[in-house]
Design an enzyme around this catalytic site. Sequence first.
Site, PDB file in Angstrom:
ATOM      1  N   LYS A 135      -4.639  -2.317   5.576  1.00 43.80           N
ATOM      2  CA  LYS A 135      -3.902  -1.926   6.782  1.00 43.80           C
ATOM      3  C   LYS A 135      -4.703  -2.269   8.040  1.00 43.80           C
ATOM      4  CE  LYS A 135      -3.460   2.144   4.907  1.00 43.80           C
ATOM      5  NZ  LYS A 135      -3.169   3.452   4.342  1.00 43.80           N
TER       6      LYS A 135
ATOM      7  N   ASP B 256       0.845  -1.208   0.000  1.00 42.50           N
ATOM      8  CA  ASP B 256       0.000   0.000   0.000  1.00 42.50           C
ATOM      9  C   ASP B 256       0.873   1.248   0.000  1.00 42.50           C
ATOM     10  OD1 ASP B 256      -2.466   1.597   0.337  1.00 42.50           O
ATOM     11  OD2 ASP B 256      -1.492   2.119   2.226  1.00 42.50           O
TER      12      ASP B 256
ATOM     13  N   ARG C 242      -0.117   6.627  -6.450  1.00 45.11           N
ATOM     14  CA  ARG C 242      -1.450   7.255  -6.622  1.00 45.11           C
ATOM     15  C   ARG C 242      -1.376   8.746  -6.338  1.00 45.11           C
ATOM     16  NH1 ARG C 242      -4.857   4.265  -2.469  1.00 45.11           N
ATOM     17  NH2 ARG C 242      -6.520   5.634  -3.182  1.00 45.11           N
TER      18      ARG C 242
END
Length: 434
Positions: free
Chosen positions: A187, A161, A168
């Site tokens: 997460k 992530d 991103r």
Amino acid sequence: MRMYDLIYTKKLGGALSPEQIAFWVKGAADGSIPDEQSASLLMATCWRGMTTEETLALTLAMRDSGKRLDLSSVPGLKVDKHSTGGVGDKTTLILGPIVAACGVPCPMFSGRGLGHTGGTVDKFAAIPGLKVELSEAEFLRSLAETRFANSAQTTDIAPADKKLYALRDITATVESIPLITASIMSKKLAGGADALVLDVKCGPTAFMKTLEDSTTLAQSMVDVGGAHGMQIRALITRMDAPLGWAIGNALEVMESVEILRGEHGDSELAQMSFRLAAEMLIMGGVACTLEQALARVQTSIQDGSALDTLRRFVVLNGGDAAALDDFSRLPQPGQALEVLAPRDGYICAMDGRALGILAMDLGAGRRDRNDVLDLGVGIRVRVTVGQKVHKGDPLFTVYAKTGAKVNTAFYQDTVAWSEVAAEAKGWLLGSIGC
Ligand code: URA
């Protein structure tokens, strides 16, 4: 398997298999898939979306890219909370100690602020000496001894992530419901809590601007959590004006402590924090109804046990608990300037996003990931939406660095006026989940 084929499939709106998604996530995390290919798939995903099955597979692959925390050494159902982020959102500092004081262990990993939104880690960092990056052993000790643990996300939780979020962030692909779902839920699932309360923000200051998008995001996260055996419930809350009077790290600690002392009990911030805490108490099994849970929350404020839990958490993790009683021990600004109302009228709206950016420019937030914060600066919001104000009344107090130039017109421009009192809007827009 070729990454090219995954990008091509998604470009045409097709669905990826769990194996393809696992291949991508592993390759993105270990560097075997180049960033430009991951960025391309992220953009195609933003446009084409993902099925529920794909979102689930992405969440699992990201969760399994790193370590999963085992909290079983701490007795009881562990309940976490996540907010999708807003301006002045310090609910973690308030509800964490409340929930812990009411007997429910509350393990939380938090982020640092970026752009107009603040981060809980930065707010806690304003308490002198408090360690905000805990090792696993320290996190578990804090949870066992105070029932509250808060730490910056460790690098070994969902490392995929971290990699994909950074991509991103620079490719305008943050605002995608499946990508946000997988990022947050990977997460949360790796963090080891049994139950989760989500605060999904809705409005011009939040990721999700409409009730429809906020509801879809909330449902998506509830579905993913539920599919993995997590008890999960989402509240959808309004995010337009700043939440509470404080924007800025030390100021937000002060406001949180004031609420834990029993002040500002009718404010939207207090009401929202108490409600989220109550939902957590129900999930933690110490209350059956909302009324019972809210009554327990009130008791923890009135008997001082919530504030005492925050003190014990601070002391255990190296912080100066005296700063919670004597705010002059917190980081201080160089100067304070008043911004006055330019006219008479009712305040009908306040631009939380613009105020978040002004606070960032003062040094309270990060424009860039590597910016160093000034923990003492920020904004005190002196008015609330709906209030009648006279020309010359204070709107904001701006706490800035010594010598910093403050353009008061920028602050005045964040307020919208009307001649008649606006109808009060509630902060709770909806709820989803068990
Ligand atoms: N917070 C996260 O952790 N991930 C997102 O994608 C958005 C907000």
